[in-house]
Design a protein around this motif. Structure first.
Motif, PDB file in Angstrom:
ATOM      1  N   LEU A 118      -4.595  -0.765  -3.302  1.00 24.14           N
ATOM      2  CA  LEU A 118      -3.473   0.120  -3.633  1.00 24.14           C
ATOM      3  C   LEU A 118      -3.983   1.540  -3.871  1.00 24.14           C
ATOM      4  O   LEU A 118      -3.721   2.162  -4.895  1.00 24.14           O
ATOM      5  N   THR A 119      -4.687   2.062  -2.898  1.00 24.44           N
ATOM      6  CA  THR A 119      -5.380   3.345  -3.046  1.00 24.44           C
ATOM      7  C   THR A 119      -4.457   4.561  -3.076  1.00 24.44           C
ATOM      8  O   THR A 119      -4.904   5.655  -3.379  1.00 24.44           O
ATOM      9  N   ALA A 120      -3.178   4.384  -2.794  1.00 24.87           N
ATOM     10  CA  ALA A 120      -2.241   5.511  -2.820  1.00 24.87           C
ATOM     11  C   ALA A 120      -1.674   5.763  -4.221  1.00 24.87           C
ATOM     12  O   ALA A 120      -1.004   6.768  -4.438  1.00 24.87           O
ATOM     13  N   ILE A 121      -1.947   4.867  -5.164  1.00 27.60           N
ATOM     14  CA  ILE A 121      -1.427   5.060  -6.528  1.00 27.60           C
ATOM     15  C   ILE A 121      -2.043   6.326  -7.118  1.00 27.60           C
ATOM     16  O   ILE A 121      -3.262   6.481  -7.160  1.00 27.60           O
ATOM     17  N   THR A 122      -1.180   7.229  -7.578  1.00 28.13           N
ATOM     18  CA  THR A 122      -1.649   8.512  -8.114  1.00 28.13           C
ATOM     19  C   THR A 122      -1.559   8.626  -9.622  1.00 28.13           C
ATOM     20  O   THR A 122      -2.124   9.540 -10.207  1.00 28.13           O
ATOM     21  N   TYR A 123      -0.828   7.731 -10.286  1.00 29.75           N
ATOM     22  CA  TYR A 123      -0.658   7.907 -11.727  1.00 29.75           C
ATOM     23  C   TYR A 123      -1.321   6.810 -12.556  1.00 29.75           C
ATOM     24  O   TYR A 123      -2.310   7.067 -13.236  1.00 29.75           O
ATOM     25  N   ALA A 170      -7.526   8.042  -6.397  1.00 33.07           N
ATOM     26  CA  ALA A 170      -6.439   9.040  -6.438  1.00 33.07           C
ATOM     27  C   ALA A 170      -5.691   9.008  -7.766  1.00 33.07           C
ATOM     28  O   ALA A 170      -4.905   9.897  -8.058  1.00 33.07           O
ATOM     29  N   THR A 209       0.798  -1.226   0.000  1.00 39.26           N
ATOM     30  CA  THR A 209       0.000   0.000   0.000  1.00 39.26           C
ATOM     31  C   THR A 209       0.835   1.282   0.000  1.00 39.26           C
ATOM     32  O   THR A 209       0.285   2.370  -0.147  1.00 39.26           O
ATOM     33  N   ALA A 210       2.141   1.172   0.138  1.00 36.95           N
ATOM     34  CA  ALA A 210       3.006   2.350   0.084  1.00 36.95           C
ATOM     35  C   ALA A 210       3.340   2.748  -1.358  1.00 36.95           C
ATOM     36  O   ALA A 210       3.929   3.805  -1.575  1.00 36.95           O
ATOM     37  N   ILE A 211       2.963   1.922  -2.330  1.00 31.13           N
ATOM     38  CA  ILE A 211       3.191   2.299  -3.733  1.00 31.13           C
ATOM     39  C   ILE A 211       2.345   3.527  -4.029  1.00 31.13           C
ATOM     40  O   ILE A 211       1.127   3.507  -3.865  1.00 31.13           O
ATOM     41  N   THR A 212       2.993   4.601  -4.476  1.00 33.27           N
ATOM     42  CA  THR A 212       2.255   5.848  -4.677  1.00 33.27           C
ATOM     43  C   THR A 212       2.159   6.294  -6.126  1.00 33.27           C
ATOM     44  O   THR A 212       1.211   6.973  -6.490  1.00 33.27           O
ATOM     45  N   TYR A 213       3.110   5.983  -6.951  1.00 36.86           N
ATOM     46  CA  TYR A 213       3.084   6.529  -8.310  1.00 36.86           C
ATOM     47  C   TYR A 213       2.371   5.612  -9.293  1.00 36.86           C
ATOM     48  O   TYR A 213       1.493   6.047 -10.023  1.00 36.86           O
TER      49      TYR A 213
END
Length: 89
Positions: free
Chosen positions: A44-49, A71, A20-24
């Motif tokens: 994986l709600t932190a994915i922004t791209y 996101a 879940t720390a994957i952000t991009y």
């Protein structure tokens, strides 16, 4: 996370939903991944791209849980697979 253009085979591990720390984004394209898209990827709600699973051997429907990835400003790239069913709303 990028594991694109390798020779990865088999199903996508459900454990990837714990990252879940994957952000991009998540890029698993141009492999030989088989099976369905795990519902756990909806965590994986932190994915922004973007999320790219294109050009694999994926089958089945797109899990409705992926709708939780609100996101993400980019896109889902799932083409060149054997995905069936309706696109979740």
């Amino acid at each position: 996370m990028s594991l694109r253009t390798n020779s990865i085979t088999g199903a996508i591990p459900t454990q990837l939903g714990k990252l879940t720390a994957i952000t991009y984004g998540m890029w698993l394209y141009d492999n030989s991944i088989t099976g369905a898209i795990p519902t756990q990827l909806g965590k994986l709600t932190a994915i922004t791209y973007a999320m790219s699973l294109r050009t694999n051997l994926i089958t089945g429907a797109i899990p409705t849980q992926l709708g939780k990835l609100t996101a993400m400003a980019g896109a889902f790239w799932f083409y060149d697979n054997s995905i069936t069913g309706a696109i979740p709303t």
